[in-house]
Design a protein around this motif. Structure first.
Motif, mmCIF file in Angstrom:
data_model
loop_
_atom_site.group_PDB
_atom_site.id
_atom_site.type_symbol
_atom_site.label_atom_id
_atom_site.label_comp_id
_atom_site.label_asym_id
_atom_site.label_seq_id
_atom_site.Cartn_x
_atom_site.Cartn_y
_atom_site.Cartn_z
ATOM 1 N N LEU A 63 -160.088 52.986 -41.529
ATOM 2 C CA LEU A 63 -160.715 51.904 -42.289
ATOM 3 C C LEU A 63 -162.147 52.259 -42.681
ATOM 4 N N SER A 64 -162.907 52.795 -41.725
ATOM 5 C CA SER A 64 -164.299 53.146 -42.028
ATOM 6 C C SER A 64 -164.363 54.275 -43.053
ATOM 7 N N SER A 65 -163.418 55.213 -42.976
ATOM 8 C CA SER A 65 -163.390 56.304 -43.950
ATOM 9 C C SER A 65 -163.121 55.775 -45.357
ATOM 10 N N ARG A 66 -162.175 54.844 -45.471
ATOM 11 C CA ARG A 66 -161.865 54.280 -46.790
ATOM 12 C C ARG A 66 -163.003 53.388 -47.292
ATOM 13 N N HIS A 67 -163.672 52.703 -46.363
ATOM 14 C CA HIS A 67 -164.826 51.894 -46.746
ATOM 15 C C HIS A 67 -165.919 52.784 -47.334
ATOM 16 N N LEU A 68 -166.169 53.911 -46.686
ATOM 17 C CA LEU A 68 -167.179 54.842 -47.183
ATOM 18 C C LEU A 68 -166.778 55.408 -48.542
ATOM 19 N N ASN A 69 -165.518 55.736 -48.714
ATOM 20 C CA ASN A 69 -165.054 56.255 -50.007
ATOM 21 C C ASN A 69 -165.214 55.223 -51.115
ATOM 22 N N VAL A 97 -176.061 57.451 -47.329
ATOM 23 C CA VAL A 97 -174.695 57.952 -47.502
ATOM 24 C C VAL A 97 -174.506 59.246 -46.724
ATOM 25 N N ARG A 98 -175.492 60.143 -46.784
ATOM 26 C CA ARG A 98 -175.384 61.414 -46.061
ATOM 27 C C ARG A 98 -175.289 61.171 -44.558
ATOM 28 N N THR A 99 -176.086 60.218 -44.050
ATOM 29 C CA THR A 99 -176.022 59.887 -42.622
ATOM 30 C C THR A 99 -174.647 59.337 -42.257
ATOM 31 N N ALA A 100 -174.104 58.487 -43.116
ATOM 32 C CA ALA A 100 -172.777 57.921 -42.862
ATOM 33 C C ALA A 100 -171.703 58.997 -42.882
ATOM 34 N N GLN A 101 -171.812 59.957 -43.781
ATOM 35 C CA GLN A 101 -170.833 61.041 -43.848
ATOM 36 C C GLN A 101 -170.882 61.907 -42.588
ATOM 37 N N ILE A 102 -172.091 62.168 -42.095
ATOM 38 C CA ILE A 102 -172.236 62.963 -40.873
ATOM 39 C C ILE A 102 -171.616 62.227 -39.683
ATOM 40 N N ARG A 103 -171.890 60.923 -39.587
ATOM 41 C CA ARG A 103 -171.331 60.140 -38.485
ATOM 42 C C ARG A 103 -169.807 60.056 -38.596
ATOM 43 N N ARG A 151 -174.037 47.055 -44.021
ATOM 44 C CA ARG A 151 -175.414 46.928 -44.528
ATOM 45 C C ARG A 151 -175.576 47.687 -45.841
ATOM 46 N N LEU A 152 -175.003 48.870 -45.911
ATOM 47 C CA LEU A 152 -175.084 49.663 -47.139
ATOM 48 C C LEU A 152 -174.390 48.943 -48.289
ATOM 49 N N GLU A 153 -173.271 48.306 -48.006
ATOM 50 C CA GLU A 153 -172.559 47.572 -49.049
ATOM 51 C C GLU A 153 -173.396 46.402 -49.573
ATOM 52 N N ARG A 154 -174.046 45.674 -48.664
ATOM 53 C CA ARG A 154 -174.894 44.550 -49.092
ATOM 54 C C ARG A 154 -176.086 45.043 -49.918
#
Length: 274
Positions: free
Chosen positions: A55-61, A76-82, A111-114
């Motif tokens: 779910l988190s992977s698809r949310h990021l995509n 975004v880069r921080t989220a990809q690393i995590r 938070r990023l989405e908001r």
């Protein structure tokens, strides 16, 4: 010695009386006589963590598709690393570490989405790659077959009942939303109208709020799976439009739902032109 003899005597008496903590073979409890209803693959912690990771992977995509990497490249880069670290932790059996990182990742992505929604509403960051389809493009988009439409409507309106006073979706229905999203992506002219419902218990205002929360929850997962937010209309009807009349528990369960209508905007535009 006397204490030992007493213990041995009690053991002999219990054995003679036929007392046992085991049921006779073939005379077990409910589970033994209802094996067909038991799940073949119980959902364990590792499965739940894997589901959350997907779910988190698809949310990021979905955020990447909306232009988050252009407006907030560092986040975004921080989220990809995590996200990559979570995958390694699950692969290495570090379930506790993966669970902690998934909680952090879910909060950061929300938070990023908001933030992304805010800057795009303020038009302070409008990625050039995000091309809006024009009316002519929509009219030329290929229509789905009758069988495809029936399949999508069936997936959207099955298994979407809710627990009392809750807006949480069951995992089976979440999987169906993912399947529907994949089917709708090549057909942007189809929009979804989501209407949440509540049962007869509770005040009118509380039920209206709860019904809208249920529709919002379905909307959230559709967006996570990559459906364009502009193709989703959300509404709540409270308890005013029950599927069945009555106050029995099984009736109230069915009335706690989200009804979803598939709308072909091509037809609406053609009718307006005519």
């Amino acid at each position: 010695m006397r204490a030992l003899m007493v213990v041995l005597s009690i053991a002999v008496l219990l054995a003679a009386s036929g007392c046992t903590n085991r049921a006779p073979k073939g005379q077990g409890g409910f589970a033994e006589h209802n094996l067909s209803s038991m799940p073949e693959h119980p959902v364990g912690l590792e499965n739940a963590l894997y589901f959350e990771q997907q779910l988190s992977s698809r949310h990021l995509n979905a955020l990447l598709a909306a232009g988050a990497d252009i407006c907030f490249p560092a986040s975004v880069r921080t989220a990809q690393i995590r996200q990559a670290r979570i995958a390694r932790e699950l692969q290495g059996g570090l379930d506790s570490d993966a669970a902690d990182d998934l909680i952090i990742q879910r909060d950061k992505l929300n938070r990023l989405e908001r933030r992304l929604n805010y800057v795009q509403m303020q038009e302070t960051c409008l990625p050039g790659q995000k091309r809006q389809l024009k009316a002519a493009d929509l009219l030329q988009a290929q229509a789905m077959s009758k069988e495809q439409i029936e399949q999508i409507e069936s997936l959207l309106n099955n298994n979407n009942q809710f627990v009392f006073n809750s807006s949480q979706l069951n995992p089976r229905y979440i999987g169906q939303l993912s399947e529907v999203t994949q089917m709708l992506r090549p057909h942007p002219q189809y929009h979804l109208k989501l209407t949440g419902h509540a049962d007869s218990k509770g005040s009118k205002s509380a039920n209206l709020k709860l019904s809208l929360e249920r529709a919002r929850q379905v909307e959230r997962y559709l967006q996570i799976f990559g459906l364009n937010p502009g193709n989703i209309l959300v509404n709540g009807s409270g308890s005013g439009d029950p599927l069945f009349a009555g106050s029995e528990p099984q009736v109230r369960l069915v009335n706690r739902r989200v009804t979803i209508e598939l709308i072909n905007t091509n037809h609406s535009q053609q009718e307006a032109q005519q």
